[in-house]
Structures are given as structure tokens and as C-alpha cells.
Scaffold this motif. Sequence first.
Motif, PDB file in Angstrom:
ATOM      1  N   TYR A  35       0.994  -1.020  -0.114  1.00  0.00           N
ATOM      2  CA  TYR A  35      -0.174   0.075  -0.042  1.00  0.00           C
ATOM      3  C   TYR A  35       0.875   1.158   0.094  1.00  0.00           C
ATOM      4  CZ  TYR A  35      -4.218  -2.895   0.784  1.00  0.00           C
ATOM      5  OH  TYR A  35      -5.220  -3.897   0.439  1.00  0.00           O
ATOM      6  N   GLN A  36       2.097   1.132   0.671  1.00  0.00           N
ATOM      7  CA  GLN A  36       3.023   2.229   0.713  1.00  0.00           C
ATOM      8  C   GLN A  36       3.585   2.618  -0.545  1.00  0.00           C
ATOM      9  OE1 GLN A  36       3.815   4.298   3.455  1.00  0.00           O
ATOM     10  NE2 GLN A  36       4.905   5.567   1.822  1.00  0.00           N
ATOM     11  N   ASP A  37       4.054   1.420  -1.161  1.00  0.00           N
ATOM     12  CA  ASP A  37       4.438   1.544  -2.693  1.00  0.00           C
ATOM     13  C   ASP A  37       3.624   2.425  -3.515  1.00  0.00           C
ATOM     14  OD1 ASP A  37       6.900   0.085  -1.934  1.00  0.00           O
ATOM     15  OD2 ASP A  37       6.093  -1.702  -2.596  1.00  0.00           O
ATOM     16  N   GLY A  39       1.179   4.266  -2.787  1.00  0.00           N
ATOM     17  CA  GLY A  39       0.683   5.676  -2.142  1.00  0.00           C
ATOM     18  C   GLY A  39      -0.727   5.684  -1.954  1.00  0.00           C
ATOM     19  N   ALA A  40      -1.163   4.345  -1.446  1.00  0.00           N
ATOM     20  CA  ALA A  40      -2.697   4.077  -1.077  1.00  0.00           C
ATOM     21  C   ALA A  40      -2.885   3.656   0.460  1.00  0.00           C
ATOM     22  CB  ALA A  40      -3.229   3.038  -2.047  1.00  0.00           C
ATOM     23  N   VAL A  41      -2.001   4.404   1.488  1.00  0.00           N
ATOM     24  CA  VAL A  41      -2.147   3.969   2.822  1.00  0.00           C
ATOM     25  C   VAL A  41      -3.408   4.698   3.474  1.00  0.00           C
ATOM     26  CG1 VAL A  41      -0.848   4.160   5.035  1.00  0.00           C
ATOM     27  CG2 VAL A  41       0.434   3.790   2.792  1.00  0.00           C
ATOM     28  N   ASP A  42      -4.194   4.073   3.979  1.00  0.00           N
ATOM     29  CA  ASP A  42      -5.331   4.440   4.757  1.00  0.00           C
ATOM     30  C   ASP A  42      -5.037   4.344   6.205  1.00  0.00           C
ATOM     31  OD1 ASP A  42      -7.114   5.060   2.422  1.00  0.00           O
ATOM     32  OD2 ASP A  42      -7.711   3.135   2.353  1.00  0.00           O
ATOM     33  N   ASP A  43      -4.615   3.371   6.366  1.00  0.00           N
ATOM     34  CA  ASP A  43      -4.028   2.957   7.929  1.00  0.00           C
ATOM     35  C   ASP A  43      -2.502   2.757   8.005  1.00  0.00           C
ATOM     36  OD1 ASP A  43      -3.411   1.837  10.397  1.00  0.00           O
ATOM     37  OD2 ASP A  43      -5.173   0.378  10.421  1.00  0.00           O
ATOM     38  N   PRO A  44      -1.662   3.702   8.652  1.00  0.00           N
ATOM     39  CA  PRO A  44      -0.202   3.502   8.682  1.00  0.00           C
ATOM     40  C   PRO A  44       0.181   2.090   9.108  1.00  0.00           C
ATOM     41  CG  PRO A  44      -0.758   5.386   9.707  1.00  0.00           C
ATOM     42  CD  PRO A  44      -2.086   4.733   9.345  1.00  0.00           C
ATOM     43  N   ALA A  45      -0.598   1.235   9.956  1.00  0.00           N
ATOM     44  CA  ALA A  45      -0.291  -0.041  10.635  1.00  0.00           C
ATOM     45  C   ALA A  45      -0.240  -0.804   9.094  1.00  0.00           C
ATOM     46  CB  ALA A  45      -1.309  -0.447  11.657  1.00  0.00           C
ATOM     47  N   ALA A  47       0.763   0.053   5.863  1.00  0.00           N
ATOM     48  CA  ALA A  47       1.490   0.353   4.890  1.00  0.00           C
ATOM     49  C   ALA A  47       2.277  -0.480   4.282  1.00  0.00           C
ATOM     50  CB  ALA A  47       2.322   1.489   5.221  1.00  0.00           C
ATOM     51  N   ASP A  48       2.925  -1.460   4.826  1.00  0.00           N
ATOM     52  CA  ASP A  48       3.724  -2.420   4.419  1.00  0.00           C
ATOM     53  C   ASP A  48       3.154  -3.942   3.847  1.00  0.00           C
ATOM     54  OD1 ASP A  48       6.158  -1.095   4.393  1.00  0.00           O
ATOM     55  OD2 ASP A  48       6.414  -1.446   6.563  1.00  0.00           O
ATOM     56  N   GLN A  49       1.705  -3.859   3.958  1.00  0.00           N
ATOM     57  CA  GLN A  49       0.901  -5.144   3.561  1.00  0.00           C
ATOM     58  C   GLN A  49       0.769  -4.966   2.067  1.00  0.00           C
ATOM     59  OE1 GLN A  49      -2.746  -5.348   5.622  1.00  0.00           O
ATOM     60  NE2 GLN A  49      -1.624  -5.804   7.605  1.00  0.00           N
ATOM     61  N   VAL A  50       0.548  -6.158   1.585  1.00  0.00           N
ATOM     62  CA  VAL A  50       0.360  -6.368  -0.080  1.00  0.00           C
ATOM     63  C   VAL A  50      -0.820  -5.569  -0.441  1.00  0.00           C
ATOM     64  CG1 VAL A  50       0.468  -8.005  -1.920  1.00  0.00           C
ATOM     65  CG2 VAL A  50       1.928  -8.270   0.121  1.00  0.00           C
ATOM     66  N   MET A  51      -0.797  -4.748  -1.324  1.00  0.00           N
ATOM     67  CA  MET A  51      -1.832  -4.253  -2.104  1.00  0.00           C
ATOM     68  C   MET A  51      -2.125  -5.110  -3.375  1.00  0.00           C
ATOM     69  SD  MET A  51      -2.364  -0.435  -3.622  1.00  0.00           S
ATOM     70  CE  MET A  51      -3.740  -0.220  -4.870  1.00  0.00           C
ATOM     71  N   PRO A  69      -7.866  -4.631   3.244  1.00  0.00           N
ATOM     72  CA  PRO A  69      -7.500  -3.551   4.171  1.00  0.00           C
ATOM     73  C   PRO A  69      -8.603  -3.627   5.434  1.00  0.00           C
ATOM     74  CG  PRO A  69      -7.809  -2.458   1.946  1.00  0.00           C
ATOM     75  CD  PRO A  69      -8.159  -3.986   1.979  1.00  0.00           C
ATOM     76  N   SER A  70      -8.341  -3.219   6.645  1.00  0.00           N
ATOM     77  CA  SER A  70      -9.055  -3.467   7.770  1.00  0.00           C
ATOM     78  C   SER A  70     -10.491  -2.781   7.709  1.00  0.00           C
ATOM     79  CB  SER A  70      -8.266  -2.867   8.990  1.00  0.00           C
ATOM     80  OG  SER A  70      -8.143  -1.749   9.122  1.00  0.00           O
ATOM     81  N   ARG A  71     -10.306  -1.716   6.752  1.00  0.00           N
ATOM     82  CA  ARG A  71     -11.672  -0.799   6.563  1.00  0.00           C
ATOM     83  C   ARG A  71     -12.752  -1.755   5.840  1.00  0.00           C
ATOM     84  NH1 ARG A  71     -11.481   0.657   1.552  1.00  0.00           N
ATOM     85  NH2 ARG A  71      -9.264   1.158   0.606  1.00  0.00           N
TER      86      ARG A  71
END
Length: 140
Positions: A35-37, A39-45, A47-51, A69-71
Motif C-alpha cells: 500500500y505504501q508503494d 501511495g494508497a495508505v489508509d492505515d499506517p499500520a 502500509a507494508d501490507q500487500v496491495m 484492508p481493515s476498513r
Amino acid sequence: MSVTSVTHLNFRGEARAALDFYRSVFGGDLATVTYQDAGAVDDPAEADQVMWGQVTAENGFRVMAYDVPSRLPWDRGENSFFVSVRGDDAAEVTEYWEKLSVGADVVQPLGPAQWAPLYGMLKDRYGVVWVLDVVSGYGG
């Protein structure tokens, strides 16, 4: 025109570990975008998970995965899908079985079946149900 169907697995924080594991079983190349790669981070926790992630092997194996995502709602479910791996080489299928079965719950041990020289079903350590078999002609 040709069409390819690829199983896309959904996880909650385990996609990278699952993709690494499947690569260790089937070989091939692993590609991931976090998600960081993207630019789609909703929850900073998260960010390193696989989009988006994928394992692609020369033997034809392909699988995709991402971390929901947790949302968004997500439930692993029960018997919601199987991943089927079919081959024509018993030794190759057996090797995949042996690797996938580490830490798995075996539903049907790999062995001869009425419809195939080898057939087995297991639920791997990530909750994914795999069906492995050796292809045979259908005489029905």
C-alpha cells in the motif's frame, strides 16, 4: 485470443508470508506492491501490507494475493474456494504435496483415486484448501 485464469487469494495481513510460502513450493518469481508503494495508505499500520502480489513460475503455476484492508469486511470463510493444481508428472505433484503439507490439515491423503492416478486435498497453514492431482483421461 487466449485467456488465463489466475486464482486470487485474499488475506488479512498474511499475503506476503503466503506468497513467499507458495514460491518456496512451486518456484518462480514473486512480485509485490505494498500500500505504501502505491501511495494508497489508509492505515499506517497496514502500509507494508500487500496491495497486489503474484507468484509466476515457468512450470505454469500462477497465484495472486493481497491483504484486504481493515476498513473492508473480510472473512476467511469455510469451503469458499479450492486451488486446484493438476499435473501429468506424479513425482512433481508429489513434491508439491510434500511441501504444501507442512503445517497443513490433510483432508484427503495423496494417493490413487477412482478418477486419477494421484489425488489429495489439504488445508494449508494459511487456511487455503488445495486439491492436487495427476491428470488422467476421462472415460465417462
